[in-house]
Design a protein around this motif. Structure first.
Motif: not given
Length: 97
Positions: A86-87, A91-93
Motif C-alpha cells: 500500500a505504501l 507513493a507512486k500515485n
C-alpha cells in the motif's frame, strides 16, 4: 491481573450462556482474556486453570503456545506485506499528481 480458578470457571460458564462479549462486559474483564479462558478449557479441561510459577508447562501446552505464536507471527508478516504494498502504491500515485 490474576484471577481465582473458581472465578475463571464461572466466567466461562456465564460466557457459554450469554456469549463472550456480554459476559466480559458484565464481569469487567477483557474480551480476549475470557476468550482465552474458554479456549484453554476446551483444550485442557480442568488443567487449564492450574497456574503456578513453579509448575512447568506440559508439552501439549508448550506446543499449543508455539503454534499460536507462529500463527500470529505469520499473520503479522502478511499484514506488513500488505502495508508495504500500500505504501508503494500510494507513493507512486502521489508522484503522478
Amino acid at each position: 491481573m490474576k484471577y481465582e480458578k473458581s472465578f475463571k470457571q464461572e466466567a466461562v460458564k456465564l460466557s457459554d450462556e450469554i456469549g463472550i462479549k456480554k459476559a466480559a462486559l458484565q464481569l469487567g474483564i477483557p474480551y480476549y482474556t475470557l476468550a482465552d479462558w474458554r479456549h484453554r478449557q476446551n483444550l485442557f479441561g480442568e488443567e487449564a486453570y492450574i497456574v503456578s510459577e513453579h509448575k512447568q508447562m506440559c508439552n501439549d501446552e508448550k506446543e499449543f503456545l508455539i503454534q499460536e505464536l507462529e500463527r500470529k507471527n505469520a499473520e503479522l508478516e502478511r499484514a506488513n506485506e500488505v502495508l508495504k504494498d500500500a505504501l508503494v502504491f500510494f507513493a507512486k500515485n502521489s508522484q503522478k499528481n
